[in-house]
Design a protein around this motif. Structure first.
Motif, mmCIF file in Angstrom:
data_model
loop_
_atom_site.group_PDB
_atom_site.id
_atom_site.type_symbol
_atom_site.label_atom_id
_atom_site.label_comp_id
_atom_site.label_asym_id
_atom_site.label_seq_id
_atom_site.Cartn_x
_atom_site.Cartn_y
_atom_site.Cartn_z
ATOM 1 N N SER A 78 40.219 37.943 45.178
ATOM 2 C CA SER A 78 39.964 38.426 44.463
ATOM 3 C C SER A 78 41.338 37.842 43.261
ATOM 4 C CB SER A 78 40.376 40.030 44.062
ATOM 5 O OG SER A 78 41.672 40.458 44.463
ATOM 6 N N LYS A 79 42.452 37.184 44.201
ATOM 7 C CA LYS A 79 43.099 36.469 43.851
ATOM 8 C C LYS A 79 43.695 34.730 44.545
ATOM 9 C CE LYS A 79 46.436 40.376 44.430
ATOM 10 N NZ LYS A 79 46.487 40.348 43.098
ATOM 11 N N SER A 80 43.288 34.732 45.126
ATOM 12 C CA SER A 80 43.402 33.057 45.826
ATOM 13 C C SER A 80 41.383 32.817 46.791
ATOM 14 C CB SER A 80 44.826 33.181 46.406
ATOM 15 O OG SER A 80 44.877 33.441 47.601
ATOM 16 N N VAL A 81 41.738 31.503 46.389
ATOM 17 C CA VAL A 81 40.531 31.233 47.631
ATOM 18 C C VAL A 81 41.022 30.469 49.021
ATOM 19 C CG1 VAL A 81 38.652 29.018 47.632
ATOM 20 C CG2 VAL A 81 38.867 30.790 45.345
ATOM 21 N N GLY A 82 40.216 30.883 49.662
ATOM 22 C CA GLY A 82 40.285 30.352 51.224
ATOM 23 C C GLY A 82 39.804 29.132 51.327
ATOM 24 N N TYR A 83 39.400 28.684 52.844
ATOM 25 C CA TYR A 83 39.015 26.871 52.869
ATOM 26 C C TYR A 83 37.696 27.219 51.981
ATOM 27 C CZ TYR A 83 35.477 23.558 55.566
ATOM 28 O OH TYR A 83 34.952 23.111 55.447
ATOM 29 N N LEU A 114 53.966 41.625 36.613
ATOM 30 C CA LEU A 114 53.447 40.725 36.653
ATOM 31 C C LEU A 114 53.224 40.411 38.626
ATOM 32 C CD1 LEU A 114 55.088 38.456 33.955
ATOM 33 C CD2 LEU A 114 52.752 40.036 34.096
ATOM 34 N N HIS A 115 54.319 41.335 38.910
ATOM 35 C CA HIS A 115 54.879 41.409 40.580
ATOM 36 C C HIS A 115 54.327 42.534 41.066
ATOM 37 C CE1 HIS A 115 57.205 38.149 41.129
ATOM 38 N NE2 HIS A 115 57.771 38.653 40.263
ATOM 39 N N SER A 116 54.395 43.804 40.851
ATOM 40 C CA SER A 116 53.891 44.710 40.952
ATOM 41 C C SER A 116 53.036 45.587 40.880
ATOM 42 C CB SER A 116 54.824 46.467 40.280
ATOM 43 O OG SER A 116 54.782 46.247 39.062
ATOM 44 N N VAL A 117 51.937 45.202 40.334
ATOM 45 C CA VAL A 117 50.643 45.152 39.838
ATOM 46 C C VAL A 117 49.560 44.680 40.576
ATOM 47 C CG1 VAL A 117 48.754 45.564 38.069
ATOM 48 C CG2 VAL A 117 50.765 46.582 37.361
ATOM 49 N N SER A 118 48.760 45.568 41.441
ATOM 50 C CA SER A 118 48.004 44.256 42.408
ATOM 51 C C SER A 118 46.531 44.487 41.780
ATOM 52 C CB SER A 118 48.059 46.044 44.258
ATOM 53 O OG SER A 118 47.623 46.974 43.553
ATOM 54 N N VAL A 126 46.503 37.132 39.343
ATOM 55 C CA VAL A 126 47.780 36.079 39.704
ATOM 56 C C VAL A 126 47.708 36.405 41.214
ATOM 57 C CG1 VAL A 126 50.032 35.486 39.943
ATOM 58 C CG2 VAL A 126 48.570 36.498 37.776
ATOM 59 N N SER A 127 47.705 34.862 42.392
ATOM 60 C CA SER A 127 47.731 34.522 44.026
ATOM 61 C C SER A 127 48.934 35.318 44.290
ATOM 62 C CB SER A 127 47.713 33.254 44.039
ATOM 63 O OG SER A 127 48.520 32.558 43.751
ATOM 64 N N ASP A 128 49.092 36.043 45.781
ATOM 65 C CA ASP A 128 50.950 35.810 45.810
ATOM 66 C C ASP A 128 51.879 34.961 46.512
ATOM 67 O OD1 ASP A 128 49.576 38.221 46.571
ATOM 68 O OD2 ASP A 128 48.466 38.227 47.960
ATOM 69 N N ALA A 129 50.774 33.550 46.811
ATOM 70 C CA ALA A 129 51.079 31.921 46.903
ATOM 71 C C ALA A 129 51.716 31.881 45.208
ATOM 72 C CB ALA A 129 50.533 31.296 46.599
ATOM 73 N N TYR A 130 50.797 31.366 44.497
ATOM 74 C CA TYR A 130 52.177 31.816 42.646
ATOM 75 C C TYR A 130 53.259 33.050 42.580
ATOM 76 C CZ TYR A 130 53.281 31.734 37.701
ATOM 77 O OH TYR A 130 53.283 31.075 36.823
ATOM 78 N N LYS A 131 53.167 34.099 42.986
ATOM 79 C CA LYS A 131 54.271 35.200 43.098
ATOM 80 C C LYS A 131 55.378 34.685 44.020
ATOM 81 C CE LYS A 131 51.042 39.201 41.980
ATOM 82 N NZ LYS A 131 50.623 40.378 41.618
ATOM 83 N N ARG A 191 43.704 39.135 34.585
ATOM 84 C CA ARG A 191 45.766 38.844 34.729
ATOM 85 C C ARG A 191 46.279 39.397 33.519
ATOM 86 N NH1 ARG A 191 45.734 33.317 34.651
ATOM 87 N NH2 ARG A 191 44.281 33.557 35.953
ATOM 88 N N VAL A 192 46.217 39.878 32.626
ATOM 89 C CA VAL A 192 46.993 40.735 32.333
ATOM 90 C C VAL A 192 46.472 42.539 32.229
ATOM 91 C CG1 VAL A 192 48.084 42.114 29.978
ATOM 92 C CG2 VAL A 192 48.079 39.566 30.817
#
Length: 671
Positions: free
Chosen positions: A187-192, A559-563, A567-572, A616-617
């Motif tokens: 739900s935040k980032s795509v794997g392979y 932008l950091h705390s709302v799980s 927004v991907s963890d890598a971007y954060k 996103r927000v």
């Protein structure tokens, strides 16, 4: 070659008729958003497009079009050009045709979407389908639901729902298209991600071998994968497969969040050389030619601009590159082919008041040319031109009900910020208001914020506000892309600070020029623009009389705390500290630059709008801020659109929102 837009701006357009069509002296100042010939409803500007895409078949003998059908859904039609006979090859009363490509001269592939359903209610994937130009041999290739299914008597299962068309991926010969299949998603980032060749007749797929962690792919004119972009955490890389050895070699490595503009591939030529966007130590991006085998660059850029980044789309036939298309302030086509240069001049002579985007067949000698014509006061219109007969045929328009005579012109101005930085800005005055002083004004802030802002073409939001009698100023504040690396990087870690003062400086410029009434200026925007609108009331309460903020960030720490955001963890972890600020080290600064912190001090009227399904927000931004604001401010309008995401997907919600905006501004910016 350096290009300027001055040859494109035809400012004689309908000038004599504007005042008669839109007499400024009769403008109304009603507090309600009532529709009238002089103060139209949002419906006119935000209703669904009638036609929004067209594409020539590879041999140029047919044309595929996406347009609205009788059921109010986007359908796919093929026009046989020799006879000018149309055939609807797909329509539905429950879905809209989305992306489509020509697989070859006879066959198309397309997916579906549903623009009548808000984001939170969408329960189907795009799927993928194929059909012949005459509507025969229709075949579903990819499942829309998250289940396996049978395709008629075919013993093979459909491709799983998470299989997506790679846009523009058809090789225009054979029956295959390229598709991608993310193998994991949190739900935040795509794997392979698998890259596959999918046969549009049999439904069978074969995986294409490429580097691990690939997220972008480029094939040569023969259909062989030659370049891939990989991404691991913040580490991006461009990799090239050496045709002599078959091995992958690294062309460039970069931080994907902060250095993505250093080198980007746009096309592979027939000779194997790469058309790329690159800075090469300069402030502005330009288009270059790079030989990956030797590392040799073209001696000079193929296209560049002294004021703008140039990120060019390559226009090619099967055997050669014809030209480069890119946006500076408006869209420009730089033809490298002399025949196309001559053709462009012929078209421009007949259609002198528009930007004319030309498309020609990929192969063969068919005489047809597709023309997409647009301008700041007119949405896109589609034409065909026959080079043999020299006849034009009008196909349709995006919004044929829009009267160009009643629209407002956009002009780019240059403003000096308080620290001397030059700020480009788009200025749009109400039709017929040229020379009028002390207009009510809306400072409209784009989202992102680290994206390219608006360009010189018809914009529903801007035109609606202008039609309601408001001047519109769109500052391209520091951090905006498209104006060079220095302008972009000047916005890093400047949320609520220099990025914010740029907006105030732009408004002050409009006052000094006599354009804006200093007592009737609103600030508005969505996403980052919503954040900036609210911070405008905090930082410059005497300058901005009210604010309109939709899907806006209200607390930078959220932008950091709302799980439950997307927004991907890598971007954060790797992007936000450099672009926004470190959550720990800069905690006090982030709090000080959050609208939520200052809600009690905001006394001006505010219109807030959010989508309940926004990832996103997330809605918590709006809930927390509206609650804090209402505790000390009675002039708050707060609306939540059920199941909408980051912006309004459903046309009815778009219309409702902008009618609310009109009513709010009419009231708050009244003399």
């Amino acid at each position: 070659m350096t290009l300027s837009l001055t040859t494109l701006k035809r400012r004689t357009l309908l000038a004599a008729s504007l005042a008669a069509a839109w007499p400024w002296a009769q403008a109304q100042t009603s507090a309600e958003a009532t529709a009238s010939p002089l103060r139209p409803s949002a419906d006119k500007f935000f209703r669904a497009a009638q036609m929004d895409a067209a594409s020539l078949s590879p041999d140029g003998r047919r044309l595929a079009m996406r347009s609205m059908g009788p059921a109010g859904r986007m359908m796919l039609t093929v026009l046989t050009l020799e006879s000018m006979t149309p055939k609807v090859v797909y329509s539905s009363d429950a879905a809209d045709v989305g992306n489509f490509v020509w697989v070859n001269n006879e066959r198309l592939a397309f997916d579906l979407n549903d623009r009548e359903t808000p984001q939170g209610k969408i329960d189907a994937a795009p799927g993928l389908f194929a059909v012949q130009h005459d509507g025969s041999e229709f075949k579903q290739l990819v499942e829309r639901q998250r289940v396996w299914a049978r395709n008629g008597s075919d013993s093979l299962s459909l491709q799983p729902w998470n299989t997506f068309l790679l846009n523009g991926s058809a090789q225009r010969v054979g029956d295959e298209v390229l598709v991608v299949r993310p193998e994991s998603y949190d739900s935040k980032s795509v794997g392979y991600i698998k890259l596959l060749r999918l046969n549009t007749r049999t439904g069978r797929s074969v995986e294409v071998d490429g580097p691990l962690h690939s997220v972008g792919w480029w094939a040569d004119p023969q259909g062989e994968l030659r370049v891939a972009q990989t991404l691991e955490a913040e580490k991006g890389a461009l990799r090239w497969r050496n045709p002599a050895t078959g091995q992958w070699q690294v062309l460039a490595e970069f931080n994907a969040f902060t250095e993505g503009g250093e080198l980007a591939v746009r096309q592979i030529g027939a000779d194997g050389k790469l058309f790329v966007t690159a800075q090469r130590g300069r402030d502005k991006q330009a288009c270059w030619l790079l030989d990956p085998a030797t590392g040799e660059w073209s001696a000079e850029p193929l296209a560049q601009s002294p004021q703008f980044d140039v990120d060019a789309e390559v226009i090619a036939r099967r055997d050669k590159v014809l030209g480069l298309r890119f946006t500076i302030d408006a869209e420009v086509t730089q033809w490298l082919d002399t025949d196309m240069q001559t053709l462009q001049k012929q078209i421009d002579k007949v259609l002198p008041r528009t930007v004319n985007r030309l498309s020609v067949p990929w192969t063969g000698d068919a005489p047809w040319v597709l023309i997409e014509a647009f301008v700041d006061i007119q949405p896109t219109q589609y034409f065909l031109f026959n080079r043999e007969t020299r006849k034009f045929s009008r196909l349709g328009g995006e919004r044929p009900d829009i009267n160009a005579k009643a629209m407002a012109e956009m002009d780019m101005v240059r403003i000096k910020a308080r620290d001397g930085l030059e700020l480009p800005a788009w200025l749009t005055l109400p039709p017929g208001a040229a020379g009028t002083k002390n207009l009510p004004m809306v400072v409209l802030v784009h989202g992102g914020p680290f994206v390219r802002g608006p360009a010189w073409r018809w914009d529903a939001e801007v035109q609606f506000l202008a039609a309601r009698g408001f001047a519109v100023l769109q500052p391209q504040f520091r951090g905006s892309k498209g104006f060079g690396a220095a302008h972009h990087q000047a916005g890093w870690r400047q949320w609520g600070k220099a990025m914010q003062t740029d907006l105030a400086d732009a408004a002050a410029w409009a006052i000094a020029q006599g354009i804006a009434d200093p007592k009737r200026i609103a600030i508005a925007g969505g996403s980052y623009g919503g954040y900036a609108a609210l911070m405008g009331l905090v930082r410059d309460p005497a300058l901005f009389r009210c604010a309109v903020a939709w899907v806006g960030v209200t607390d930078l720490d959220m932008l950091h705390s709302v799980s439950w955001d997307d927004v991907s963890d890598a971007y954060k972890k790797h992007g936000m500290p450099k672009l926004l600020g470190d959550r720990v080290k800069d905690a006090a600064e982030l709090k000080a630059n959050s609208p939520l912190t200052h809600a009690a001090s905001i006394k001006q009227p505010v219109l807030l709008a959010y989508g309940s399904a926004d990832k996103r927000v997330p809605l918590v931004h709006g809930e927390a801020f509206s609650k804090a604001l209402k505790a000390s401010n009675e002039q708050v309008e707060y609306v939540v659109y059920a199941d909408e995401g980051h912006g309004w997907r459903v046309p009815a919600n778009q219309i409702d929102f902008w009618n609310r905006v009109a009513g709010f501004l009419d009231k708050q910016l009244a003399p």
